[in-house]
Design an enzyme around this catalytic site. Structure first.
Site, PDB file in Angstrom:
ATOM      1  N   ASN A  11      -5.585  -5.723  20.554  1.00  0.00           N
ATOM      2  CA  ASN A  11      -4.062  -5.604  20.381  1.00  0.00           C
ATOM      3  C   ASN A  11      -3.110  -5.064  19.909  1.00  0.00           C
ATOM      4  OD1 ASN A  11      -1.622  -7.864  20.514  1.00  0.00           O
ATOM      5  ND2 ASN A  11      -2.683  -9.402  19.310  1.00  0.00           N
ATOM      6  N   ARG A  63       0.918  -1.780   0.344  1.00  0.00           N
ATOM      7  CA  ARG A  63      -0.014  -0.408   0.321  1.00  0.00           C
ATOM      8  C   ARG A  63       1.452   1.636   0.163  1.00  0.00           C
ATOM      9  NH1 ARG A  63      -4.259  -0.558   4.944  1.00  0.00           N
ATOM     10  NH2 ARG A  63      -2.969  -2.318   5.621  1.00  0.00           N
TER      11      ARG A  63
END
Length: 465
Positions: A170, A16
């Site tokens: 997380n 990306r």
């Protein structure tokens, strides 16, 4: 106590980013992303750092050099697989390892230290670095037991409606007891839709074995921001920039317009120095006390002493001593050494030269590969002609000399101390001490030349018709 290690995962391609470079070598304020993580680790007291490299591995190694050990992940088959590649450095060791991502430049040394200490104090097998997000969609949730320990990590797609209301997520960064991690890695498998080995599965393995897993929440959730695209690179850069500026403000530096000021991480600035708007300070620059820098200046890896002014100028890899004024619109190129109480004025360029104390180079002058003594005056338009088409040559101007306007000093040449060079001269030979050098053509006046030229031009036009 055992050893204290870190494994930094830096093998990903980062599609990306749409870049020819490895994702982790993209820079924020003069440092690659992975270098920010590395420094935080080292500042937290970690002894040994292993970088897991893969995509464009040589590029990452070139940036990081011999600072770290390297493990190679030929195929990117998940975070667990990446840590497996570093297992040779973990085997038969007792102690702790912190596992971080090479694209999370905002993680602080304080957070790393706090995580390691929390892990030890609670005798955990694993400790997860977590954060609380207002919008945790897409992240794995931390499900805790009544005693605060981690019961499980549940991915968003697998979470119940009740679990999706949990805001603690997380970060993908952990501290492990080395022996517990190496044992858990042996049981990892890739029986999932992606065919990858996930590091999060080690948490499930340890919990199933009755091992204690804890979690420590960062106060600032921006610390866990991972860089996946250019927009996130800009976002992280803005956060780091504000951290750097605040540090200098706290240390007694005045920054008039933080919104237009950019300062690299390794820059040092003394108290009561004022940084004016639109100023960029890069590299390992060190600036003393009571200086005025800017507006509109760029300084790169320079050493600037006390009470120096640099206005609207560029200073590259050069040194400037006390009480000197530079600019506006001056250009100090690499290798220049400027003395005390010197004036480098507007549109003056200095390259790889030494300028002595109290010398004045006020405007429109080029000095290259030269030694200019103390208390020298170089007039407007002086040019040190240092290049003969094949090599650079040296010019020396002695103390207390005066070089008039529009003088060419043809290198190699020396103007001795206490000498004068008349304006408009082209100097090719040594100028002795206490002498005056005049090297220019005698003025010739041709009376009526303009009228004669006009008549001649008219005649030529008439003949061409």
């Amino acid at each position: 106590m055992g050893c204290l290690m870190a494994v930094i995962l830096a093998a990903g391609e980062g599609k990306r980013m749409k870049s020819k470079k490895a994702k982790v070598v993209h820079e924020i304020f003069g440092m690659p992303l992975v270098e920010w993580v590395y420094r935080s680790v080292k500042n937290a007291g970690v002894d040994e750092v292993v970088l897991v490299v893969g995509h464009k591995a040589e590029e990452v190694k070139e940036k990081m050099g011999d600072k770290a050990l390297y493990a190679f992940q030929e195929k990117q088959m998940g975070t667990g697989h990446a840590v497996m590649q570093a297992q040779e450095y973990l085997n038969n060791k007792d102690g702790y390892v912190i596992v971080l991502c090479g694209d999370t430049p905002l993680i602080s040394s304080e957070t790393i230290s706090n995580t390691i200490n929390y892990h030890k104090e609670n005798a955990n097998s694993a400790t997860i670095i977590t954060a609380e997000l207002d919008k945790p969609d897409g992240y794995g949730r931390i499900v805790r037991s009544s005693d605060g320990s981690v019961k499980k990590i549940v991915e968003h797609k697998d979470a119940s409606s009740e679990e999706r209301n949990i805001k603690e997520i997380n970060s993908g960064m952990y501290c492990f007891s080395i022996k517990d991690l190496t044992e858990a890695l042996k049981e990892l498998d890739n029986n999932n839709s992606q065919g990858e080995y996930y590091l999060t599965d080690t948490i499930e393995i340890l919990i199933s074995k009755g091992k204690k897993v804890g979690a420590i929440k960062v106060e600032d959730s921006s610390e866990i921001l991972g860089i996946n695209d250019r927009a996130q690179l800009v976002e992280a850069g803005g956060i780091i920039r504000n951290r750097i500026l605040k540090r200098h403000l706290d240390n007694g530096v005045t920054i008039i317009d933080p919104a237009s000021t950019f300062i690299d991480e390794d820059v040092e600035i003394g108290i009561d120095t004022v940084i004016y708007p639109s100023t960029i300070i890069e590299g390992k620059t060190k600036i003393g006390e009571d200086c005025i820098i800017g507006p509109g200046s760029r300084i790169v890896s320079a050493q600037i002493s006390d009470r120096v002014e640099v206005k609207n100028s560029v200073v590259l890899e050069s040194s400037i001593d006390d009480d000197t004024k530079v600019g506006p619109f001056a250009y100090l190129r690499p290798g220049s050494k400027i003395g005390k109480k010197v004036k480098i004025g507007d549109f003056v360029e200095v390259k790889k030269s030494v300028i002595g104390d109290k010398t004045k180079i006020s405007h429109l002058t080029y000095v290259g590969d030269a030694e200019i003594g103390s208390n020298v005056n170089l007039g407007c338009g002086v040019v040190v002609v240092n290049y003969d088409g094949q090599k650079k040559n040296k010019t020396i101007v002695g103390d207390n000399s005066f070089v008039g306007c529009n003088v060419n000093l043809i290198s190699p040449v020396e103007v001795k101390s206490n000498a004068y060079v008349a304006a408009g001269s082209t100097i090719t030979d040594e100028v002795p001490e206490n002498s005056l050098a005049i090297a220019r053509s005698r003025q010739v006046i041709k009376e009526g030349w303009v009228e004669k030229r006009r008549i001649l031009n008219k005649q030529e036009k008439d003949q061409s018709k």
